[in-house]
Write an enzyme that holds these catalytic residues in place. Structure first.
Site, PDB file in Angstrom:
ATOM      1  N   ASP A 275    -133.083  72.229 -58.857  1.00 18.92           N
ATOM      2  CA  ASP A 275    -134.339  72.603 -58.195  1.00 18.92           C
ATOM      3  C   ASP A 275    -135.513  71.736 -58.647  1.00 18.92           C
ATOM      4  OD1 ASP A 275    -134.680  73.657 -60.762  1.00 18.92           O
ATOM      5  OD2 ASP A 275    -135.886  75.342 -60.036  1.00 18.92           O
ATOM      6  N   ASP A 277    -137.945  71.914 -60.830  1.00 23.11           N
ATOM      7  CA  ASP A 277    -138.206  71.653 -62.249  1.00 23.11           C
ATOM      8  C   ASP A 277    -136.926  71.525 -63.071  1.00 23.11           C
ATOM      9  OD1 ASP A 277    -137.667  74.369 -61.913  1.00 23.11           O
ATOM     10  OD2 ASP A 277    -138.861  74.944 -63.658  1.00 23.11           O
ATOM     11  N   ASP A 279    -134.323  73.515 -63.712  1.00 20.36           N
ATOM     12  CA  ASP A 279    -133.659  74.569 -64.476  1.00 20.36           C
ATOM     13  C   ASP A 279    -132.588  75.304 -63.678  1.00 20.36           C
ATOM     14  OD1 ASP A 279    -135.466  75.894 -62.870  1.00 20.36           O
ATOM     15  OD2 ASP A 279    -136.492  76.958 -64.503  1.00 20.36           O
ATOM     16  N   ARG A 280    -132.534  75.090 -62.368  1.00 24.79           N
ATOM     17  CA  ARG A 280    -131.500  75.757 -61.561  1.00 24.79           C
ATOM     18  C   ARG A 280    -130.373  74.798 -61.206  1.00 24.79           C
ATOM     19  NH1 ARG A 280    -134.141  79.966 -57.329  1.00 24.79           N
ATOM     20  NH2 ARG A 280    -135.683  80.854 -58.762  1.00 24.79           N
ATOM     21  N   LYS A 374    -133.266  78.232 -68.616  1.00 25.03           N
ATOM     22  CA  LYS A 374    -132.052  77.905 -67.902  1.00 25.03           C
ATOM     23  C   LYS A 374    -132.026  76.399 -67.692  1.00 25.03           C
ATOM     24  CE  LYS A 374    -134.114  79.428 -63.495  1.00 25.03           C
ATOM     25  NZ  LYS A 374    -135.285  80.240 -63.852  1.00 25.03           N
TER      26      LYS A 374
HETATM   27  C1  VG1 Z   1    -136.943  84.180 -59.134  1.00 30.91           C
HETATM   28  C2  VG1 Z   1    -135.515  84.530 -59.466  1.00 30.91           C
HETATM   29  C3  VG1 Z   1    -135.379  84.762 -60.957  1.00 30.91           C
HETATM   30  C4  VG1 Z   1    -135.874  83.527 -61.704  1.00 30.91           C
HETATM   31  C5  VG1 Z   1    -137.279  83.186 -61.277  1.00 30.91           C
HETATM   32  C6  VG1 Z   1    -137.782  81.893 -61.898  1.00 30.91           C
HETATM   33  O1  VG1 Z   1    -137.793  85.245 -59.484  1.00 30.91           O
HETATM   34  O2  VG1 Z   1    -135.091  85.667 -58.748  1.00 30.91           O
HETATM   35  O3  VG1 Z   1    -134.043  85.060 -61.258  1.00 30.91           O
HETATM   36  O4  VG1 Z   1    -135.852  83.748 -63.092  1.00 30.91           O
HETATM   37  O5  VG1 Z   1    -137.329  83.026 -59.868  1.00 30.91           O
HETATM   38  O6  VG1 Z   1    -136.944  80.835 -61.583  1.00 30.91           O
HETATM   39  P1  VG1 Z   1    -138.335  86.330 -58.407  1.00 30.91           P
HETATM   40  O7  VG1 Z   1    -139.277  87.203 -59.164  1.00 30.91           O
HETATM   41  O8  VG1 Z   1    -138.953  85.558 -57.290  1.00 30.91           O
HETATM   42  O9  VG1 Z   1    -137.115  87.060 -57.915  1.00 30.91           O
HETATM   43  V1  VG1 Z   1    -137.601  79.279 -61.511  1.00 30.91           V
HETATM   44  O10 VG1 Z   1    -136.375  78.237 -61.181  1.00 30.91           O
HETATM   45  O11 VG1 Z   1    -138.876  79.559 -60.616  1.00 30.91           O
HETATM   46  O12 VG1 Z   1    -138.268  79.009 -63.104  1.00 30.91           O
HETATM   47 CO    CO Z   2    -136.867  76.317 -61.553  1.00 31.89          CO
END
Ligand code: VG1
Ligand code: CO
Length: 541
Positions: A275, A277, A279-280, A374
Site C-alpha cells: 500500500d 506507506d 505496511d500492507r 505491520k
Molecule cells: C483500517 C483497517 C485496520 C488498519 C488501519 C490502518 O482501519 O481496518 O485494520 O489497522 O486501517 O491501516 P479502519 O478503522 O478504517 O477500519 V494503514 O495501512 O492505514 O496504517
Molecule cells: Co498502510
C-alpha cells in the site's frame, strides 16, 4: 530565529485508527499542520530529543517535512533523522526509531488512501518502541489541539533533503539517511536470502506491484538487486505524489491488474502488492488468491522455516475482526493467541512483553516483533522464504493448510461514504438490541452470543471499549460490524463475515457463496439497507 505564531484551535483534529488523516487541502489550510504538530510536541516534549521523520512520498510530503523540521528545531529538538527525499516506509521508520534508539518518529502518510492535491494526507506519531502512539497519547494530543494558542517555528531555509549526510537547522542536527539500506539489512537478518536467490535463479517468476507508492525503491533493492529476481519484477516502482492516480490499497479490487496477471494465461508463480506507506501486503499465487486472514495463519504455521523464527513463536495475535484461522494454528502449536481491537497500536504491548511474535489484521496487514508496525515487504519475503524451502506452489500450501486446520471462509464488505448520522444511527440501534439477539434464528443460523467488543490490555491493564459489534452463531460463524476510523469522507461501515468448516468436501467453495447465509443474517440483524439505503457493498475483500 524562532518565531512564536498566535493560533487558535481547529475543530476535528482527533487522530483515528492510525494518526490524523484528512483531505490534503484541509491539511494545507492555515495553521492546520502546525497546530497538530505543536500539540504533538507539547505532549511528547521535544527538548533535547531525537526523532525520525519520513513519509510515503504523497503530495505535500516534501513541504510538510520542511515545516515539521522547522518546528522541531524551534521546540528544542536535538536531532532529526530523515529519510532521503523525506521518504520512509512505515515499517522502515519503525525500524529506524528502534535501531537509532530515538525518542519516537513522525510518519507522514494516509496509508492506503489515495494521494494528491484533492485526496488524502496524514500524520502519525510513533513511540520510542517504534510503534504507533497508544490511545492515551493520541487522546492527550487531541486534548491539546482543543486549547492551543500558539506554535513555534524556526525561520530558516529549507533543508536539502536530497543530500545524504548531516546538516544544521537553527541549532538542530538533521541527518539525511538512505531510507532503504537499514531496512534491507534487517530483512537479510531474518530470511534465508540464499535459498530465495536460488529459487529465483531456478526460474521462479514473481510480479510485485508497488502501486506507485513507497515500497518501489525497497522492492527493487531487495527483490531485484539482492535476491536476483528478473529486472521488471517490480512494477509501478517509482513513488509518485499522486500514486499515478492509483488507489494504493492492495486488495483484489484496487490491485486488479495484479489479479488479472496471476489469473491470466502466462501467470508468474507469485504475485504481491503493497500500500501507500508499505505496511500492507496482498499475496496471490498462480490462479489462487490468499485472503489476509489465511495468509496470517499460513505464515504463523510456517514461520519456523525462516532463520529469524527458527526457534518458534512466542504467541500469535490478531485483531478481533480478523478470522480465527490463526487461532487454529496457535492451538495446534500450543501457543497463546490474543484478540485485540483494530489498529496496530494494540499489538505493541504484546510484542514488547514477548507474548506474541506474529500479528495480523484482516485488512492486509501482517508483521512480527522485528518492528512495531505491520510490514508489507516482510510478509512477502516470509512467503518467498516458505516457498523456497517447501518447494510447493502457493495453491498446494494453502490446500494442505485447509485440510489440516479447517477453513475459515471470510470476507469484509465495505459500505463507503454513508452519511455519518445514518451510520451512527445504525450502530446505535444495533448496540441497543444486543441482549435481545441471543437465541434468535436467522434461517438456521442461531445467535449464541452478541456483544460490543471491549479489550483489556493484558500488559498494562488499559481498557478500550466500543471496538465493534460481534454477533456469534452456533457452529463458529460470525458477523462483525464497525465503523472505519481512517476514512475522510462520511462514514464507512465495515461488515466482516466468517464461517468455519472442516469437512474435506466443504473446502473448495467460492467464499461469497459459502458466506451467503451469514451475509443475509447480518443484513437482517443490522437493517443495513433501511438505515443506509445500501443493499450492496462498494468494496468486497
Ligand atoms: C483500517 C483497517 C485496520 C488498519 C488501519 C490502518 O482501519 O481496518 O485494520 O489497522 O486501517 O491501516 P479502519 O478503522 O478504517 O477500519 V494503514 O495501512 O492505514 O496504517
Ligand atoms: Co498502510
Amino acid at each position: 530565529m524562532i518565531t512564536t505564531v498566535a493560533t487558535s484551535p481547529i475543530a476535528g483534529q482527533k487522530p483515528g485508527t492510525s494518526g490524523l488523516r484528512k483531505k490534503t487541502p484541509v491539511f494545507m489550510g492555515r495553521h492546520y499542520l502546525e497546530n497538530f504538530v505543536q500539540s504533538l510536541f507539547d505532549v511528547v516534549d521535544c527538548k533535547g530529543k531525537t526523532f525520525v521523520l519520513g513519509g510515503d512520498g504523497r503530495y505535500f510530503n516534501d513541504r510538510a517535512a520542511q515545516v515539521i523540521l522547522r518546528m522541531a528545531a524551534a521546540n528544542g529538538a536535538a536531532r532529526v533523522i530523515v529519510g532521503q527525499g523525506a521518504l520512509l516506509s512505515t515499517p522502515a521508520a519503525s525500524h529506524l526509531i528502534r535501531l537509532m534508539k530515538t525518542d519516537g518518529g513522525i510518519i507522514m502518510s494516509a496509508s492506503h488512501n489515495p494521494g494528491g492535491p484533492n485526496e488524502d494526507f496524514g500524520v502519525k506519531f510513533n513511540m520510542p518502541n517504534g510503534g504507533p502512539a497508544p490511545e492515551s497519547v493520541t487522546e492527550a494530543i487531541y486534548a491539546r489541539t482543543t486549547s492551543i494558542t500558539e506554535y513555534r517555528v524556526a525561520e530558516a531555509q529549507d533543508v536539502d533533503l536530497a543530500r545524504l549526510g548531516r546538516q544544521e537547522l537553527a541549532g538542530m542536527q538533521v541527518d539525511v539517511v538512505d531510507p532503504v539500506a537499514d531496512y534491507a539489512t534487517l530483512m537479510e537478518s531474518l530470511f534465508d536470502f540464499s535459498a530465495i536467490r536460488a529459487m529465483f535463479a531456478g526460474g521462479f517468476r514473481m510480479r510485485m506491484d508497488s502501486m506507485c507508492a513507497i515500497t518501489g525503491p525497497y522492492a527493487v533493492e531487495i527483490l531485484e538487486k539482492r535476491l536476483g529476481a528478473a529486472p521488471g519484477t517490480v512494477v509501478n516502482a517509482v513513488p509518485l505524489p499522486d500514486f499515478g492516480g492509483l488507489h494504493p490499497d492492495p486488495n483484489p479490487t484496487w490491485a486488479k491488474a495484479l489479479m488479472d496477471e496471476l489469473f491470466g494465461p502466462d501467470a508468474p508463480d507469485f504475485g504481491a502488492a503493497s500500500d501507500g506507506d508499505g505496511d500492507r501486503n496482498m499475496v496471490v499465487g498462480r490462479g489462487i488468491y490468499v485472503s489476509p486472514s489465511d495468509s496470517l495463519a499460513v505464515l504463523a504455521a510456517n514461520a519456523h522455516l525462516a532463520p529469524g523464527y527458527k526457534a518458534g513463536l512466542k504467541g500469535i495475535a490478531r485483531s478481533m475482526p480478523t478470522s480465527a484461522a490463526a487461532d487454529r494454528v496457535a492451538e495446534a502449536l500450543g501457543l497463546h493467541h490474543y484478540e485485540t481491537p483494530t489498529g496496530w497500536k494494540f499489538f505493541g504491548n504484546l510484542l514488547d512483553a514477548g507474548r506474541a511474535t506474529i500479528c495480523g489484521e484482516e485488512s492486509f496487514g501482517t508483521g512480527s516483533d522485528h518492528v512495531r508496525e505491520k510490514d508489507g515487504l516482510w510478509a512477502i519475503l516470509l512467503w518467498l522464504n516458505i516457498l523456497a524451502v517447501r518447494k510447493e506452489s502457493v495453491a498446494q500450501i494453502l490446500r494442505e493448510h485447509f485440510h489440516r486446520y479447517g477453513r475459515n471462509y471470510y470476507s469484509r464488505h465495505d459500505f463507503e461514504a454513508i452519511p455519518t448520522d445514518r451510520a451512527d444511527a445504525m450502530m446505535a440501534a444495533l448496540r441497543g438490541k444486543l441482549s435481545a439477539l441471543k437465541g434468535m434464528d436467522y434461517d438456521g443460523l442461531v445467535v449464541s452470543h452478541a456483544d460490543d467488543f471491549a479489550y483489556t490490555d493484558p500488559v498494562d491493564g488499559s481498557v478500550s471499549t466500543k471496538q465493534g459489534v460481534r454477533v456469534l452463531f452456533d457452529g463458529g460463524s460470525r458477523a462483525v460490524f464497525r465503523l472505519s476510523g481512517t476514512g475522510t469522507e462520511g462514514a464507512t461501515l465495515r461488515l466482516y463475515v466468517e464461517r468455519f468448516v472442516t469437512g474435506p468436501d466443504e473446502l473448495e467453495e467460492e467464499p461469497q457463496s459459502a458466506l451467503a447465509p451469514v451475509i443475509a443474517a447480518a443484513h437482517a440483524i443490522a437493517g443495513i439497507a433501511g438505515f443506509t439505503g445500501r443493499n450492496a457493498p462498494d468494496v468486497v475483500t
